[in-house]
Enzyme design. Structure first.
Site, PDB file in Angstrom:
ATOM      1  N   GLY A 119       0.815  -1.214   0.000  1.00  0.00           N
ATOM      2  CA  GLY A 119       0.000   0.000   0.000  1.00  0.00           C
ATOM      3  C   GLY A 119       0.849   1.263   0.000  1.00  0.00           C
ATOM      4  O   GLY A 119       0.523   2.237  -0.686  1.00  0.00           O
ATOM      5  N   ASP A 120       1.941   1.242   0.746  1.00  0.00           N
ATOM      6  CA  ASP A 120       2.855   2.384   0.756  1.00  0.00           C
ATOM      7  C   ASP A 120       3.478   2.588  -0.621  1.00  0.00           C
ATOM      8  O   ASP A 120       3.693   3.719  -1.061  1.00  0.00           O
ATOM      9  CB  ASP A 120       3.956   2.166   1.787  1.00  0.00           C
ATOM     10  CG  ASP A 120       3.410   1.792   3.153  1.00  0.00           C
ATOM     11  OD1 ASP A 120       2.382   2.372   3.547  1.00  0.00           O
ATOM     12  OD2 ASP A 120       4.002   0.920   3.811  1.00  0.00           O
TER      13      ASP A 120
END
Length: 300
Positions: free
Chosen positions: A249-250
């Site tokens: 997600g990052d």
């Protein structure tokens, strides 16, 4: 300049243990140390995409020095605040028949340290980007995100990648980007999605509450973006075998911001974000530039 904030960064000690058994000696068959924390992950992926950033946050003791020195060796700028109590945490992530994680506590962040961070934030200027990611440690007040945002010049765009309450409290400040996944979106609105239209409707509700751009990651189903102009884009996944969910997600956040800064447009930014997220998911550790390029070629 892009600035990432990680309140509680870490050294991630990732080990492979064949058939772990509790209560006896087990030996690693593989081990790695990665520089962890959501904002740190964003800075690392931006670095792979040849975009400079400065990592902000709090560090302590010899583990904090190891984190700072390691990032510096990678070519990532840091401007950490060093605190005196405790130590930068070590997170142990064990891969065996089951995955097990033991996360450290992190240092004690006192008011004087938090105020020092606010001073740094206040110096950001037009054209800078601020990315706030992850949870807030127990030694910091729960309204820390809002206090950070309130220090920003109105010309500075900011990104929020956090869970339910932290995220929702920032919406009135109009973040440039938030990135919930579909499960987090369901939790926010107390619904169960059966169609893509429901996801789009909820993303639009977040916009009504203040968010500008809302990409929603949906694991094997790709991603949907509702941009600030009202356009809706759908993006399929990359092809590959998922071996790692940490940092995906990052990586998406970093890819999207990189796409925006390179003026590729929101549709292309979503593609790059998806490729970055997929590339990280397909490998142990965060994706490299070459892995991201390979993932781009397999986008559906």
């Amino acid at each position: 300049m892009i600035y990432t904030v990680t309140f509680n960064p870490a050294l991630d000690y990732v080990i492979q243990v064949n058939h772990f058994k509790a209560g006896q000696i087990n030996r690693n068959t593989k081990e790695d140390i990665f520089y962890g924390g959501k904002g740190i992950n964003v800075s690392c992926i931006l670095n792979e995409l040849n975009i400079e950033s400065t990592a902000l946050g709090f560090i302590a003791n010899f583990t904090g020095k190891a984190l700072k020195d390691g990032l510096s060796q990678m070519g990532i700028y840091t401007d950490f605040i060093e605190v005196q109590k405790g130590m930068t945490r070590i997170n142990v992530k064990m891969k065996s028949d089951e995955e097990t994680e033991i996360n450290g506590m992190g240092p004690v962040i006192e008011k004087v340290h938090f105020d020092a961070l606010l001073e740094k934030i206040h110096s950001l200027k037009k054209g800078d980007f601020l990315i706030l990611s992850g949870n807030i440690p127990s030694s910091v007040q729960s309204d820390a995100y809002e206090k950070v945002i309130e220090q920003l010049n109105e010309d500075v765009d900011f990104v929020i990648d956090a869970e339910k309450d932290l995220l929702m409290k920032t919406l009135p400040y109009h973040p440039f980007l938030i990135k919930p996944n579909n499960l987090e979106l369901q939790e926010i609105f107390g619904v169960t999605f059966e169609t893509e239209e429901q996801i789009i409707d909820c993303a639009k509700k977040l916009q009504e509450m203040g968010a500008k751009n809302v990409p929603v990651s949906m694991a094997k189903d790709g991603a949907i973006l509702v941009d600030e102009n009202g356009n809706v884009y759908k993006q399929g996944v990359c092809k590959g075998n998922v071996v790692n969910s940490v940092g995906a997600g990052d990586s998406m956040v970093a890819g999207f911001i990189a796409g925006v800064l390179k003026k590729k447009g929101y549709k292309e930014a979503l593609k790059l974000a998806t490729a970055c997220g997929g590339a990280t998911a397909f490998h142990s550790g965060l994706a490299t530039y070459d892995q991201i390029l390979d993932a781009m070629k397999t986008l559906e």
